[in-house]
Motif scaffolding. Structure first.
Motif, mmCIF file in Angstrom:
data_model
loop_
_atom_site.group_PDB
_atom_site.id
_atom_site.type_symbol
_atom_site.label_atom_id
_atom_site.label_comp_id
_atom_site.label_asym_id
_atom_site.label_seq_id
_atom_site.Cartn_x
_atom_site.Cartn_y
_atom_site.Cartn_z
ATOM 1 N N GLU A 117 -1.226 25.566 56.099
ATOM 2 C CA GLU A 117 -0.101 26.257 56.732
ATOM 3 C C GLU A 117 -0.390 27.739 56.939
ATOM 4 O OE1 GLU A 117 2.722 24.984 58.184
ATOM 5 O OE2 GLU A 117 1.593 23.153 57.819
ATOM 6 N N ALA A 118 -1.124 28.351 56.023
ATOM 7 C CA ALA A 118 -1.469 29.762 56.184
ATOM 8 C C ALA A 118 -2.294 29.964 57.447
ATOM 9 C CB ALA A 118 -2.232 30.269 54.960
ATOM 10 N N GLU A 119 -3.252 29.076 57.695
ATOM 11 C CA GLU A 119 -4.035 29.180 58.930
ATOM 12 C C GLU A 119 -3.152 28.935 60.145
ATOM 13 O OE1 GLU A 119 -7.775 27.196 61.363
ATOM 14 O OE2 GLU A 119 -7.709 26.926 59.179
ATOM 15 N N ARG A 120 -2.283 27.931 60.055
ATOM 16 C CA ARG A 120 -1.399 27.609 61.180
ATOM 17 C C ARG A 120 -0.545 28.821 61.568
ATOM 18 N NH1 ARG A 120 -0.098 22.776 62.288
ATOM 19 N NH2 ARG A 120 -0.232 22.036 60.159
ATOM 20 N N TYR A 121 0.083 29.467 60.602
ATOM 21 C CA TYR A 121 0.960 30.584 60.906
ATOM 22 C C TYR A 121 0.182 31.820 61.343
ATOM 23 C CZ TYR A 121 4.960 27.838 59.863
ATOM 24 O OH TYR A 121 5.909 26.858 59.909
#
Length: 152
Positions: A117-121
Motif C-alpha cells: 500500500e505504501a508503494e501504491r499511495y
C-alpha cells in the motif's frame, strides 16, 4: 501479552538487511515510475495482483497441511507430523507475527500489505491523484474525495 499491531509484526521479526532490501526495491520502483508516469497505471494494476506475505503464508500452509493429511490417510500416519508442524507454524505466526517460513518468503521479496500500500499511495501521489484535495478538511473526507469515492 502486549503484542505490536499486526502491520508491524512481520517487519519487526524480519532481519534488518531483508527489510532494507525490500524498502530499497520499493523506493527504486517509485523512482522509476516517477520518471515514467505513463506506466503508473500498469504498475498499479500489478500491485492489485501482488500476493502479500500473509496470502503466501496462508496458501503455503494450507497446501502443505492438506497434502500431509491426504498422504497421512493414504501412506501412513507419519505424514500427519508435517500437518501438525505446518499448522503450528501458522498458529505461531498468528500469535507472534513470525514463523520459520517468513524469512524465506521475505528473502524472496514478498511484502506485507502495508508495504504494498505504501508503494501504491506513493505512485498515486506521483501521478497527482491528491493534488485536488482541499486543505483543512478533516477525517476521511479528503482521502475519499481523492480516490473518487465521494462526490466533489
Amino acid at each position: 501479552m502486549n503484542l505490536p499491531p499486526s502491520a508491524h509484526r512481520v517487519p519487526q521479526n524480519t532481519p534488518d538487511d531483508l527489510n532494507q532490501r525490500i524498502r530499497h526495491t520499493t523506493q527504486a520502483n517509485i523512482d522509476y515510475y516517477a520518471h515514467h508516469p505513463d506506466q503508473i497505471d500498469d504498475r498499479l494494476s500489478e500491485l492489485d495482483e501482488e500476493w502479500d506475505i500473509e496470502r503466501v503464508l496462508e496458501t503455503n500452509a494450507a497446501t502443505l497441511a492438506l497434502t500431509a493429511t491426504i498422504f497421512g490417510l493414504l501412506f501412513g500416519r507419519r505424514w500427519l507430523i508435517l500437518a501438525a508442524l505446518v499448522t503450528g507454524f501458522l498458529l505461531q505466526h498468528g500469535l507472534q507475527g513470525w514463523c520459520p517460513p517468513i524469512r524465506l518468503f521475505r528473502r524472496l521479496g514478498f511484502r506485507t500489505p502495508r508495504e504494498i500500500e505504501a508503494e501504491r499511495y506513493a505512485l498515486k501521489a506521483v501521478r497527482g491523484d491528491f493534488k485536488d484535495v482541499p486543505q483543512g478538511m478533516e477525517g476521511a473526507e479528503p482521502a475519499m474525495r481523492a480516490t473518487g469515492r465521494l462526490g466533489a
